[in-house]
Design a protein around this motif. Structure first.
Motif, PDB file in Angstrom:
ATOM      1  N   UNK A 149       0.821  -1.203   0.000  1.00  0.00           N
ATOM      2  CA  UNK A 149       0.000   0.000   0.000  1.00  0.00           C
ATOM      3  C   UNK A 149       0.854   1.250   0.000  1.00  0.00           C
ATOM      4  N   UNK A 150       1.897   1.254   0.802  1.00  0.00           N
ATOM      5  CA  UNK A 150       2.807   2.399   0.848  1.00  0.00           C
ATOM      6  C   UNK A 150       3.534   2.561  -0.478  1.00  0.00           C
ATOM      7  N   UNK A 151       3.916   1.443  -1.091  1.00  0.00           N
ATOM      8  CA  UNK A 151       4.604   1.496  -2.382  1.00  0.00           C
ATOM      9  C   UNK A 151       3.708   2.094  -3.455  1.00  0.00           C
ATOM     10  N   UNK A 152       2.437   1.677  -3.486  1.00  0.00           N
ATOM     11  CA  UNK A 152       1.513   2.214  -4.484  1.00  0.00           C
ATOM     12  C   UNK A 152       1.283   3.703  -4.265  1.00  0.00           C
ATOM     13  N   UNK A 153       1.112   4.118  -3.020  1.00  0.00           N
ATOM     14  CA  UNK A 153       0.929   5.544  -2.739  1.00  0.00           C
ATOM     15  C   UNK A 153       2.152   6.346  -3.167  1.00  0.00           C
ATOM     16  N   UNK A 154       3.341   5.800  -2.911  1.00  0.00           N
ATOM     17  CA  UNK A 154       4.574   6.505  -3.286  1.00  0.00           C
ATOM     18  C   UNK A 154       4.661   6.682  -4.801  1.00  0.00           C
ATOM     19  N   UNK A 155       4.274   5.661  -5.547  1.00  0.00           N
ATOM     20  CA  UNK A 155       4.304   5.759  -7.010  1.00  0.00           C
ATOM     21  C   UNK A 155       3.302   6.798  -7.512  1.00  0.00           C
ATOM     22  N   UNK A 156       2.102   6.773  -6.952  1.00  0.00           N
ATOM     23  CA  UNK A 156       1.067   7.717  -7.376  1.00  0.00           C
ATOM     24  C   UNK A 156       1.430   9.149  -6.987  1.00  0.00           C
ATOM     25  N   UNK A 157       2.047   9.312  -5.821  1.00  0.00           N
ATOM     26  CA  UNK A 157       2.506  10.653  -5.425  1.00  0.00           C
ATOM     27  C   UNK A 157       3.636  11.120  -6.337  1.00  0.00           C
TER      28      UNK A 157
ATOM     29  N   UNK B  73      -2.142  14.370  -5.384  1.00  0.00           N
ATOM     30  CA  UNK B  73      -2.224  14.725  -3.973  1.00  0.00           C
ATOM     31  C   UNK B  73      -2.540  13.461  -3.176  1.00  0.00           C
ATOM     32  N   UNK B  74      -2.329  13.497  -1.880  1.00  0.00           N
ATOM     33  CA  UNK B  74      -2.492  12.302  -1.057  1.00  0.00           C
ATOM     34  C   UNK B  74      -3.900  11.728  -1.149  1.00  0.00           C
ATOM     35  N   UNK B  75      -4.921  12.581  -1.113  1.00  0.00           N
ATOM     36  CA  UNK B  75      -6.300  12.089  -1.204  1.00  0.00           C
ATOM     37  C   UNK B  75      -6.545  11.416  -2.545  1.00  0.00           C
ATOM     38  N   UNK B  76      -6.068  12.041  -3.619  1.00  0.00           N
ATOM     39  CA  UNK B  76      -6.226  11.457  -4.948  1.00  0.00           C
ATOM     40  C   UNK B  76      -5.494  10.118  -5.046  1.00  0.00           C
ATOM     41  N   UNK B  77      -4.279  10.080  -4.514  1.00  0.00           N
ATOM     42  CA  UNK B  77      -3.482   8.861  -4.551  1.00  0.00           C
ATOM     43  C   UNK B  77      -4.148   7.759  -3.731  1.00  0.00           C
ATOM     44  N   UNK B  78      -4.748   8.131  -2.621  1.00  0.00           N
ATOM     45  CA  UNK B  78      -5.430   7.160  -1.763  1.00  0.00           C
ATOM     46  C   UNK B  78      -6.610   6.526  -2.483  1.00  0.00           C
ATOM     47  N   UNK B  79      -7.443   7.357  -3.097  1.00  0.00           N
ATOM     48  CA  UNK B  79      -8.602   6.833  -3.823  1.00  0.00           C
ATOM     49  C   UNK B  79      -8.162   5.995  -5.025  1.00  0.00           C
TER      50      UNK B  79
END
Length: 204
Positions: free
Chosen positions: A100-108, A113-119
Protein backbone atom coordinates in the motif's frame (compact mmCIF):
# COMPACT_ATOMS: atom_id res chain seq x y z
CA UNK A 1 1.49 -23.64 2.43
CA UNK A 2 1.87 -27.17 0.97
CA UNK A 3 -1.73 -28.08 1.65
CA UNK A 4 -2.82 -24.89 -0.15
CA UNK A 5 -0.74 -25.73 -3.21
CA UNK A 6 -1.87 -29.35 -3.31
CA UNK A 7 -5.55 -29.17 -2.45
CA UNK A 8 -6.65 -25.53 -2.54
CA UNK A 9 -7.94 -23.15 0.10
CA UNK A 10 -11.03 -25.17 0.99
CA UNK A 11 -8.74 -27.88 2.36
CA UNK A 12 -7.11 -25.46 4.79
CA UNK A 13 -8.24 -25.96 8.37
CA UNK A 14 -6.51 -25.42 11.68
CA UNK A 15 -6.37 -29.20 12.15
CA UNK A 16 -4.95 -29.80 8.67
CA UNK A 17 -2.27 -27.15 9.06
CA UNK A 18 -1.34 -28.65 12.43
CA UNK A 19 -0.93 -32.02 10.73
CA UNK A 20 1.33 -30.50 8.06
CA UNK A 21 3.46 -28.96 10.81
CA UNK A 22 3.41 -32.21 12.78
CA UNK A 23 1.90 -30.60 15.84
CA UNK A 24 -1.49 -30.34 17.52
CA UNK A 25 -4.21 -27.76 16.72
CA UNK A 26 -3.93 -26.34 20.22
CA UNK A 27 -0.40 -25.18 19.50
CA UNK A 28 -1.64 -23.17 16.51
CA UNK A 29 -4.19 -21.33 18.64
CA UNK A 30 -1.29 -19.93 20.64
CA UNK A 31 -0.37 -17.95 17.50
CA UNK A 32 -3.65 -17.41 15.62
CA UNK A 33 -7.21 -17.31 16.93
CA UNK A 34 -9.05 -18.87 13.96
CA UNK A 35 -8.92 -19.84 10.28
CA UNK A 36 -9.64 -16.27 9.14
CA UNK A 37 -6.59 -14.96 10.94
CA UNK A 38 -4.55 -17.84 9.55
CA UNK A 39 -5.78 -17.01 6.04
CA UNK A 40 -4.73 -13.38 6.43
CA UNK A 41 -1.24 -14.49 7.45
CA UNK A 42 -1.12 -16.77 4.41
CA UNK A 43 -2.08 -13.82 2.20
CA UNK A 44 0.65 -11.76 3.82
CA UNK A 45 3.22 -14.47 3.06
CA UNK A 46 2.15 -14.51 -0.60
CA UNK A 47 2.20 -10.72 -0.95
CA UNK A 48 5.73 -10.70 0.47
CA UNK A 49 6.78 -12.13 -2.90
CA UNK A 50 5.83 -8.91 -4.72
CA UNK A 51 8.87 -6.72 -5.47
CA UNK A 52 8.54 -3.05 -4.56
CA UNK A 53 10.06 -0.52 -6.97
CA UNK A 54 11.85 2.71 -6.12
CA UNK A 55 9.53 5.49 -7.39
CA UNK A 56 10.71 7.07 -10.63
CA UNK A 57 8.73 10.20 -11.57
CA UNK A 58 9.75 9.69 -15.21
CA UNK A 59 7.97 6.33 -15.45
CA UNK A 60 5.65 6.19 -12.45
CA UNK A 61 2.71 5.06 -14.60
CA UNK A 62 4.62 2.04 -15.93
CA UNK A 63 5.69 1.23 -12.38
CA UNK A 64 2.07 1.31 -11.21
CA UNK A 65 1.11 -1.16 -13.94
CA UNK A 66 4.06 -3.39 -13.07
CA UNK A 67 3.05 -3.39 -9.41
CA UNK A 68 -0.57 -4.28 -10.21
CA UNK A 69 0.55 -7.08 -12.55
CA UNK A 70 2.95 -8.41 -9.92
CA UNK A 71 0.21 -8.53 -7.29
CA UNK A 72 -2.11 -10.35 -9.66
CA UNK A 73 0.59 -12.86 -10.60
CA UNK A 74 1.36 -13.89 -7.02
CA UNK A 75 -2.30 -14.16 -6.06
CA UNK A 76 -3.11 -16.32 -9.08
CA UNK A 77 -0.05 -18.49 -8.41
CA UNK A 78 -1.51 -19.67 -5.07
CA UNK A 79 -4.95 -21.33 -5.15
CA UNK A 80 -7.51 -19.64 -2.96
CA UNK A 81 -5.40 -16.62 -2.05
CA UNK A 82 -7.27 -14.25 -4.37
CA UNK A 83 -10.47 -15.23 -2.56
CA UNK A 84 -8.81 -14.49 0.79
CA UNK A 85 -7.67 -11.10 -0.54
CA UNK A 86 -11.20 -10.33 -1.73
CA UNK A 87 -12.77 -11.29 1.59
CA UNK A 88 -10.46 -9.06 3.65
CA UNK A 89 -11.80 -5.53 3.33
CA UNK A 90 -8.84 -3.69 4.88
CA UNK A 91 -5.72 -5.85 5.22
CA UNK A 92 -3.19 -4.45 7.68
CA UNK A 93 -0.50 -7.11 7.70
CA UNK A 94 3.14 -6.10 7.09
CA UNK A 95 3.20 -7.08 3.40
CA UNK A 96 -0.17 -5.45 2.70
CA UNK A 97 1.01 -2.22 4.30
CA UNK A 98 4.31 -2.39 2.41
CA UNK A 99 2.51 -2.70 -0.93
CA UNK A 100 0.00 0.00 0.00
CA UNK A 101 2.81 2.40 0.85
CA UNK A 102 4.60 1.50 -2.38
CA UNK A 103 1.51 2.21 -4.48
CA UNK A 104 0.93 5.54 -2.74
CA UNK A 105 4.57 6.51 -3.29
CA UNK A 106 4.30 5.76 -7.01
CA UNK A 107 1.07 7.72 -7.38
CA UNK A 108 2.51 10.65 -5.43
CA UNK A 109 5.57 10.53 -7.71
CA UNK A 110 3.12 11.04 -10.57
CA UNK A 111 1.96 14.31 -9.05
CA UNK A 112 -1.22 13.24 -7.30
CA UNK A 113 -2.22 14.73 -3.97
CA UNK A 114 -2.49 12.30 -1.06
CA UNK A 115 -6.30 12.09 -1.20
CA UNK A 116 -6.23 11.46 -4.95
CA UNK A 117 -3.48 8.86 -4.55
CA UNK A 118 -5.43 7.16 -1.76
CA UNK A 119 -8.60 6.83 -3.82
CA UNK A 120 -6.63 5.74 -6.90
CA UNK A 121 -4.69 3.16 -4.93
CA UNK A 122 -7.89 1.77 -3.45
CA UNK A 123 -9.48 1.43 -6.91
CA UNK A 124 -6.38 -0.24 -8.35
CA UNK A 125 -6.26 -2.66 -5.42
CA UNK A 126 -9.90 -3.61 -5.89
CA UNK A 127 -9.38 -4.18 -9.61
CA UNK A 128 -6.29 -6.32 -8.99
CA UNK A 129 -8.14 -8.49 -6.47
CA UNK A 130 -11.17 -8.91 -8.73
CA UNK A 131 -9.04 -9.77 -11.76
CA UNK A 132 -6.96 -12.25 -9.73
CA UNK A 133 -10.10 -13.82 -8.26
CA UNK A 134 -11.55 -14.49 -11.71
CA UNK A 135 -8.23 -15.67 -13.16
CA UNK A 136 -7.68 -18.01 -10.21
CA UNK A 137 -11.00 -19.66 -10.88
CA UNK A 138 -9.85 -20.65 -14.36
CA UNK A 139 -6.29 -21.47 -13.34
CA UNK A 140 -7.18 -23.80 -10.47
CA UNK A 141 -10.39 -25.32 -11.78
CA UNK A 142 -12.70 -23.51 -9.38
CA UNK A 143 -14.77 -22.47 -12.40
CA UNK A 144 -16.51 -25.38 -14.13
CA UNK A 145 -15.45 -25.03 -17.78
CA UNK A 146 -18.27 -27.24 -19.04
CA UNK A 147 -20.84 -25.22 -17.12
CA UNK A 148 -19.42 -21.96 -18.46
CA UNK A 149 -19.43 -23.31 -22.00
CA UNK A 150 -23.07 -24.31 -21.70
CA UNK A 151 -23.96 -20.96 -20.14
CA UNK A 152 -22.13 -19.24 -23.00
CA UNK A 153 -24.06 -21.26 -25.58
CA UNK A 154 -27.34 -20.29 -23.93
CA UNK A 155 -26.31 -16.64 -23.88
CA UNK A 156 -25.39 -16.70 -27.59
CA UNK A 157 -28.71 -18.32 -28.49
CA UNK A 158 -30.60 -15.75 -26.45
CA UNK A 159 -28.67 -12.80 -27.88
CA UNK A 160 -29.28 -14.04 -31.41
CA UNK A 161 -33.01 -14.04 -30.70
CA UNK A 162 -32.99 -10.33 -29.91
CA UNK A 163 -33.81 -7.67 -32.54
CA UNK A 164 -30.55 -6.38 -34.07
CA UNK A 165 -31.93 -2.86 -34.40
CA UNK A 166 -32.51 -2.64 -30.63
CA UNK A 167 -29.01 -3.85 -29.68
CA UNK A 168 -26.68 -2.88 -32.56
CA UNK A 169 -23.61 -2.84 -30.29
CA UNK A 170 -24.36 -5.47 -27.63
CA UNK A 171 -24.92 -8.15 -30.28
CA UNK A 172 -21.41 -7.60 -31.68
CA UNK A 173 -19.20 -7.55 -28.58
CA UNK A 174 -19.02 -11.28 -27.87
CA UNK A 175 -15.74 -11.63 -29.80
CA UNK A 176 -14.03 -9.29 -27.33
CA UNK A 177 -14.67 -11.52 -24.31
CA UNK A 178 -12.47 -14.60 -24.26
CA UNK A 179 -9.41 -16.01 -22.53
CA UNK A 180 -7.32 -14.60 -25.37
CA UNK A 181 -8.46 -11.02 -24.70
CA UNK A 182 -8.13 -11.14 -20.89
CA UNK A 183 -4.67 -9.56 -20.78
CA UNK A 184 -5.67 -6.98 -23.39
CA UNK A 185 -8.73 -6.01 -21.36
CA UNK A 186 -6.63 -5.63 -18.21
CA UNK A 187 -4.11 -3.49 -20.09
CA UNK A 188 -6.87 -1.30 -21.51
CA UNK A 189 -8.40 -0.75 -18.07
CA UNK A 190 -5.07 0.21 -16.50
CA UNK A 191 -4.07 2.47 -19.41
CA UNK A 192 -7.42 4.26 -19.32
CA UNK A 193 -7.35 4.69 -15.55
CA UNK A 194 -3.78 6.00 -15.55
CA UNK A 195 -4.49 8.37 -18.44
CA UNK A 196 -7.18 9.95 -16.29
CA UNK A 197 -4.81 10.20 -13.32
CA UNK A 198 -2.22 11.97 -15.48
CA UNK A 199 -4.78 14.58 -16.53
CA UNK A 200 -5.83 15.01 -12.89
CA UNK A 201 -2.22 15.47 -11.76
CA UNK A 202 -1.55 17.98 -14.54
CA UNK A 203 -4.58 20.15 -13.76
CA UNK A 204 -4.40 20.35 -9.97
Amino acid sequence: MDVLAKEGFDAVTMRRIAQELETGPASLYAHVSNKDELAELMLDAVLAEVPVPEPDPARWDEQVKELVHAQIRVMVAHPGIARVAWDIAVPVTPSSLRLGEAMLALLRAGGLELKQATFAGDALGLYAKAYAYEASGWTWGEIDAAEVTERGRQMVDYMRSLPAEAFPNMLRIGEFFSAETAAERLGFALDTFLAGLKVMAATK
